[in-house]
Write a protein that holds these residues in place. Structure first.
Motif, short mmCIF file in Angstrom:
data_model
loop_
_atom_site.label_atom_id
_atom_site.label_comp_id
_atom_site.label_asym_id
_atom_site.label_seq_id
_atom_site.Cartn_x
_atom_site.Cartn_y
_atom_site.Cartn_z
N ALA A 85 -9.22 0.56 -3.47
CA ALA A 85 -10.02 1.29 -2.48
C ALA A 85 -11.08 0.39 -1.85
CB ALA A 85 -10.68 2.50 -3.14
N VAL A 86 -11.74 -0.44 -2.66
CA VAL A 86 -12.76 -1.33 -2.11
C VAL A 86 -12.12 -2.39 -1.22
CG1 VAL A 86 -14.63 -2.93 -2.66
CG2 VAL A 86 -14.27 -0.93 -4.08
N THR A 87 -10.92 -2.83 -1.60
CA THR A 87 -10.19 -3.79 -0.76
C THR A 87 -9.90 -3.18 0.61
OG1 THR A 87 -9.16 -4.80 -2.71
CG2 THR A 87 -8.12 -5.22 -0.57
N LEU A 88 -9.44 -1.93 0.63
CA LEU A 88 -9.19 -1.23 1.90
C LEU A 88 -10.48 -1.12 2.70
CD1 LEU A 88 -7.47 0.43 3.86
CD2 LEU A 88 -7.90 2.44 2.42
N ARG A 89 -11.57 -0.80 2.03
CA ARG A 89 -12.86 -0.71 2.71
C ARG A 89 -13.23 -2.04 3.37
NH1 ARG A 89 -17.96 -1.04 -0.97
NH2 ARG A 89 -17.29 -3.21 -0.76
N ASP A 90 -13.08 -3.14 2.64
CA ASP A 90 -13.47 -4.44 3.17
C ASP A 90 -12.53 -4.91 4.27
OD1 ASP A 90 -15.52 -4.34 1.39
OD2 ASP A 90 -14.82 -5.93 0.09
N LEU A 91 -11.23 -4.61 4.14
CA LEU A 91 -10.29 -4.97 5.19
C LEU A 91 -10.59 -4.20 6.47
CD1 LEU A 91 -6.91 -5.12 3.22
CD2 LEU A 91 -8.16 -7.04 4.19
N LEU A 103 -13.14 -6.48 -13.28
CA LEU A 103 -12.01 -6.18 -12.41
C LEU A 103 -12.43 -6.16 -10.95
CD1 LEU A 103 -10.19 -3.43 -14.50
CD2 LEU A 103 -9.42 -5.76 -14.07
N LEU A 104 -13.67 -5.75 -10.67
CA LEU A 104 -14.15 -5.75 -9.29
C LEU A 104 -14.30 -7.16 -8.73
CD1 LEU A 104 -16.87 -2.96 -8.88
CD2 LEU A 104 -14.52 -3.00 -8.02
N GLN A 105 -14.37 -8.15 -9.61
CA GLN A 105 -14.50 -9.52 -9.13
C GLN A 105 -13.19 -10.02 -8.50
OE1 GLN A 105 -17.69 -10.31 -9.28
NE2 GLN A 105 -17.83 -8.41 -10.46
N MET A 106 -12.15 -9.19 -8.55
CA MET A 106 -10.88 -9.52 -7.90
C MET A 106 -10.99 -9.43 -6.37
SD MET A 106 -8.17 -10.18 -9.86
CE MET A 106 -6.81 -9.62 -8.82
N LEU A 107 -12.05 -8.86 -5.86
CA LEU A 107 -12.11 -8.52 -4.44
C LEU A 107 -11.87 -9.69 -3.48
CD1 LEU A 107 -14.94 -5.84 -4.36
CD2 LEU A 107 -12.49 -5.54 -3.96
N PRO A 108 -12.49 -10.87 -3.67
CA PRO A 108 -12.19 -11.95 -2.73
C PRO A 108 -10.70 -12.29 -2.67
CG PRO A 108 -14.13 -12.49 -4.02
CD PRO A 108 -13.52 -11.27 -4.64
N LEU A 109 -10.03 -12.13 -3.81
CA LEU A 109 -8.60 -12.44 -3.87
C LEU A 109 -7.77 -11.34 -3.23
CD1 LEU A 109 -8.57 -13.69 -7.57
CD2 LEU A 109 -8.55 -15.11 -5.53
N THR A 110 -8.10 -10.07 -3.52
CA THR A 110 -7.31 -8.97 -2.96
C THR A 110 -7.53 -8.84 -1.45
OG1 THR A 110 -9.07 -7.40 -3.57
CG2 THR A 110 -7.24 -7.69 -5.13
N VAL A 111 -8.74 -9.15 -0.99
CA VAL A 111 -9.00 -9.11 0.45
C VAL A 111 -8.22 -10.21 1.17
CG1 VAL A 111 -10.77 -9.44 2.22
CG2 VAL A 111 -11.25 -7.99 0.25
N THR A 112 -8.17 -11.40 0.57
CA THR A 112 -7.37 -12.49 1.15
C THR A 112 -5.91 -12.11 1.19
OG1 THR A 112 -8.93 -14.17 0.35
CG2 THR A 112 -6.71 -14.90 0.90
N LEU A 113 -5.41 -11.50 0.10
CA LEU A 113 -4.02 -11.05 0.05
C LEU A 113 -3.76 -9.99 1.11
CD1 LEU A 113 -1.24 -10.87 -1.32
CD2 LEU A 113 -2.24 -9.25 -2.94
N GLY A 114 -4.66 -9.00 1.21
CA GLY A 114 -4.48 -7.94 2.20
C GLY A 114 -4.52 -8.47 3.62
N TYR A 166 -7.64 3.70 -13.23
CA TYR A 166 -8.69 4.12 -12.31
C TYR A 166 -9.48 2.91 -11.81
CZ TYR A 166 -8.39 9.21 -12.64
OH TYR A 166 -7.98 10.52 -12.52
N ALA A 167 -9.78 1.98 -12.71
CA ALA A 167 -10.52 0.78 -12.29
C ALA A 167 -9.71 -0.03 -11.29
CB ALA A 167 -10.86 -0.07 -13.52
N LEU A 168 -8.40 -0.13 -11.51
CA LEU A 168 -7.55 -0.86 -10.57
C LEU A 168 -7.45 -0.13 -9.24
CD1 LEU A 168 -4.67 -1.98 -12.98
CD2 LEU A 168 -6.57 -3.35 -12.11
#
Length: 307
Positions: free
Chosen positions: A162-168, A103-114, A155-157
């Motif tokens: 939270a990690v997406t917010l951190r990276d943004l 689920l954490l591998q979603m980060l490149p996608l969620t950061v692009t979306l954010g 919780y995993a989602l």
């Protein structure tokens, strides 16, 4: 040859980086509920913060004083880091290692979306399709409505959010702000958060096994942070970044060997979809960055000719 050599070193550093963080997560999962999570975060945070502080001094990171705007962003980043640590490790202790890691591998996608939603950054139809595909892969992993979907999946989602917010937040920091100063602030935030949290919990004594696991997760976190700094200094980021997905391979291997966790076929399919969509997004962003750089060079040449 130098470029290939740099990329090769960068690739190995990224693989080692992801291995260190994944093995550290495995140590926390092996500790389980034998120790309060707050105690784990405090002890690990002390080791990590001391090392990062020493490394930051060696690199001269404290010579730069953050502007008020950067200080505010670092505060927000620290809060997001606390949330990600709490949500991810809570989920990790109660679900398969590979599922949480996938689920954490979603980060490149969620950061692009954010970035598109909050900062108005342009996203073409190809990356929108990749984001949609990635979310379909996520649904294959958590499978809402099935027995495997529970509070720990949520919780995993939340950890991904939270990690997406951190990276943004990190993207909005001044480029002049030393990365080690940012990393240290987040480590200290998590340690202080866990310290306050632990005041309401009873700490447990460490036996030989728990002591070894705590030492392991602490040292591996230090190694992971060190390699994170090194990998940013070697090779082409666009070439090296996709190797972050090797963390999922480590998680699959560790889950199978240590806990006999054989992921559900739908989980494996979902993870494959997420990795494919994330890799495409990273590749596409690399292509766009190169095109923008070429356009800037061409524009500079045109201006020179006019002069």
């Amino acid at each position: 040859m130098n470029r290939l050599s740099d990329n090769g070193r960068g690739m190995l550093l990224m693989i080692g980086n992801m291995a260190a963080f994944t093995f550290s997560d495995a140590c926390v999962k092996a500790i389980g509920t034998a120790l309060p999570l707050s105690q784990v975060l405090v002890l690990r945070g002390i080791v990590a913060s001391l090392f990062i502080g020493w490394l930051a001094m060696r690199l001269g990171a404290f010579r730069h004083r953050p502007a008020p705007r950067d200080a505010g962003l670092m505060l927000l980043r620290g809060i997001a880091e606390c949330g990600s640590a709490y949500f991810f490790l809570t989920a990790l202790r109660n679900m398969p290692l590979a599922n949480a890691t996938a689920l954490l591998q979603m980060l490149p996608l969620t950061v692009t979306l954010g970035s598109a939603v909050f900062f108005g950054e342009p996203v073409g139809w190809r990356r929108w399709l990749a984001i949609a595909g990635g979310f379909c892969g996520m649904l294959l992993i958590v499978r809402p409505g099935t027995e495997g979907f529970n509070a720990h999946s949520v919780y995993a989602l939340l950890a991904v959010g939270a990690v997406t917010l951190r990276d943004l937040t990190t993207r909005r920091l001044s480029p002049a702000l030393p990365s080690m100063q940012v990393t240290l602030s987040s480590s200290v935030f998590v340690m202080l958060f866990a310290t306050v949290w632990s005041l309401g919990e009873d700490w447990q004594a460490l036996d030989a096994r728990l002591g070894a696991l705590m030492l392991g997760t602490s040292l591996l976190i230090v190694i992971g942070y060190t390699l994170s700094v090194m990998v940013m200094r070697v090779g082409d980021v666009g070439f090296v970044a996709p190797f972050r997905y090797t963390g999922l391979l480590w998680a699959l291997l560790l889950g199978l060997v240590l806990w006999g966790e054989l992921p559900h076929p739908m989980t494996l399919l979902g993870a494959a979809v997420i990795v494919a969509m994330g890799s495409f997004t990273l590749w596409r962003e690399r292509q766009l960055a190169r095109a923008e750089a070429r356009a800037q060079v061409a524009a500079a040449g045109a201006n020179t000719r006019r002069i």
